[in-house]
Design a protein around this motif. Sequence first.
Motif, PDB file in Angstrom:
ATOM      1  N   ASP A 278       0.754  -1.325   0.027  1.00 47.79           N
ATOM      2  CA  ASP A 278       0.025  -0.230  -0.071  1.00 47.79           C
ATOM      3  C   ASP A 278       0.945   1.086  -0.094  1.00 47.79           C
ATOM      4  O   ASP A 278       1.967   1.123   0.606  1.00 47.79           O
ATOM      5  N   ALA A 339      -6.445  10.842  -8.600  1.00 49.16           N
ATOM      6  CA  ALA A 339      -6.333  10.066  -7.241  1.00 49.16           C
ATOM      7  C   ALA A 339      -7.435   9.947  -6.321  1.00 49.16           C
ATOM      8  O   ALA A 339      -7.668   8.772  -5.952  1.00 49.16           O
ATOM      9  N   ASP A 340      -8.531  10.764  -6.421  1.00 47.98           N
ATOM     10  CA  ASP A 340      -9.704  10.619  -5.809  1.00 47.98           C
ATOM     11  C   ASP A 340     -10.463   9.435  -6.488  1.00 47.98           C
ATOM     12  O   ASP A 340     -10.948   8.465  -5.872  1.00 47.98           O
ATOM     13  N   ARG A 343      -8.808   5.995  -5.703  1.00 48.62           N
ATOM     14  CA  ARG A 343      -8.700   5.307  -4.261  1.00 48.62           C
ATOM     15  C   ARG A 343      -9.860   4.355  -4.226  1.00 48.62           C
ATOM     16  O   ARG A 343      -9.413   3.364  -3.371  1.00 48.62           O
ATOM     17  N   ARG A 344     -10.809   4.453  -4.183  1.00 44.53           N
ATOM     18  CA  ARG A 344     -12.047   3.689  -4.045  1.00 44.53           C
ATOM     19  C   ARG A 344     -11.826   2.164  -4.604  1.00 44.53           C
ATOM     20  O   ARG A 344     -11.980   1.266  -3.891  1.00 44.53           O
ATOM     21  N   THR A 346      -9.047   0.789  -5.644  1.00 45.56           N
ATOM     22  CA  THR A 346      -7.881  -0.049  -5.188  1.00 45.56           C
ATOM     23  C   THR A 346      -8.187  -0.457  -3.885  1.00 45.56           C
ATOM     24  O   THR A 346      -7.807  -1.595  -3.536  1.00 45.56           O
ATOM     25  N   ARG A 347      -9.044   0.186  -3.037  1.00 44.23           N
ATOM     26  CA  ARG A 347      -9.176  -0.150  -1.583  1.00 44.23           C
ATOM     27  C   ARG A 347     -10.237  -1.676  -1.902  1.00 44.23           C
ATOM     28  O   ARG A 347      -9.826  -2.403  -1.064  1.00 44.23           O
TER      29      ARG A 347
END
Length: 408
Positions: A278, A339-340, A343-344, A346-347
């Motif tokens: 991460d 990036a925004d 993020r979701r 990837t998580r």
Amino acid sequence: MSHTDFDIIIIGGGMVGASLAVALGRLPVRVALVEAVAFESGAQPSYDDRTIALSFGSKRIFDGLGVWSRVEARGATAIKRIHISDRGRFGFARLAAADAGVEALGWVVESRALGQALRPALEEVDNLTLLMPATMENIVLAPEQASVHVRQGDGLRSLTARLVVAADGGRSAARERLGIATTRRDYGQSALVTNVTPELPHGNVAYERFTDTGPLALLPMSDNRCAVVWSAAPEQAEALRALDDAAFLARLEERFGSRLGRLRKVGRRGVYPLTRTDVAEIVRERLVLIGNAAHTVHPVAGQGFNLGLRDVAALAEVLSGALRAGEDIGGAAALARYADWRRRDTRAIATFTDTLVSVFSNDLGPLAFARNLGLIGVDLLPPAKRALLRLSMGLSGRLPRLARGLSL
Ligand SMILES: Cc1cc2nc3c(=O)[nH]c(=O)nc-3n(C[C@H](O)[C@H](O)[C@H](O)COP(=O)(O)OP(=O)(O)OC[C@H]3O[C@@H](n4cnc5c(N)ncnc54)[C@H](O)[C@@H]3O)c2cc1C
């Protein structure tokens, strides 16, 4: 030191970096791609003996980039059904292309074949300068531009650009050079990778089997071969690699069962240590990290490259929008949007993958019972099945245009 200026420099021409270079060929930008190891080299770390399960969404992205016909021609094999089971227990789940109304849930392709498909696609990109073999040695980020020092043969070159994209893999030297905080977690497993030829036709079925040593996948390949991805404790994986062919096949049959009849020929075996990575920041002004440089996950669900290819499609879309709006492509505003967005996804993929690893690598009685109920639940309950299908097909969350079958 010679000096050249570009709009975008991509470090790493592995499967993610090369795909981005092809995608950027559709935009009015001058791009340099810096790759340390020639595609044809036996030492190429991205285009090696691994097989990659490409999701339905990834096929769409490759289609949009004009790469898919080349991947298909190199033996990509359709996955029509996925069969998930728990060795020696009652639960199993079946996912079928027909349930999703599609021709295939995904495709299996050799990593090396991906390299052979991407290489000629790179040749066709007009605005691309390919430096290969050439190694990034240093990066300096400044408010106006980024500088990258590249070693090619005996010479050192300095390249500048408005944006640097680090696609240099899980051990990203770019990330290290810039001191970007990274958390690495050892899964305590290695993946043994090979291919086998079964007695019976594989029927385009992908098998995911959860065993007490760790998850085992058999994926359909060309010439009725099956790709084997067998995760186990590192010493067990090494012991499996060291077995002679007959003993290896017997051990695999014992673990996998007799669904495909006797397992006959076995290909070259390789072992990959598995870690999750991460990364604290995937963007800085003038810099983006994509693919394994931004995240690595366990291969149990075959999601790593698919996630990286969605990075590619999303980044190309954000940059295309920024160019149209006359915005700075390496500026904080455009990169924050990227990036925004990422993020979701990837998580979600990291959490989904880790849940599979921890639940299915654990043989404690109640947990094993619960996961079998879970498998039956997925088999019987349409909403659970639909959610799992969308995730494994690379179609959940906010999708880039390319993954929706649209142009950039
Ligand atoms: C056993 C196994 C099975 C897998 N199965 C699947 C699957 O079924 N489906 C799936 O989606 N994913 C799968 N994955 C994950 C997938 O392999 C990775 O996500 C993918 O390789 C990441 O690509 P990348 O281009 O980001 O990085 P890499 O493949 O690591 O490529 C990085 C590139 O950067 C170059 N490079 C590095 N440093 C420099 C430098 N300083 N200068 C210039 N170049 C540099 C390297 O030479 C390399 O070519 C699997 C992984 C493993 C280990």
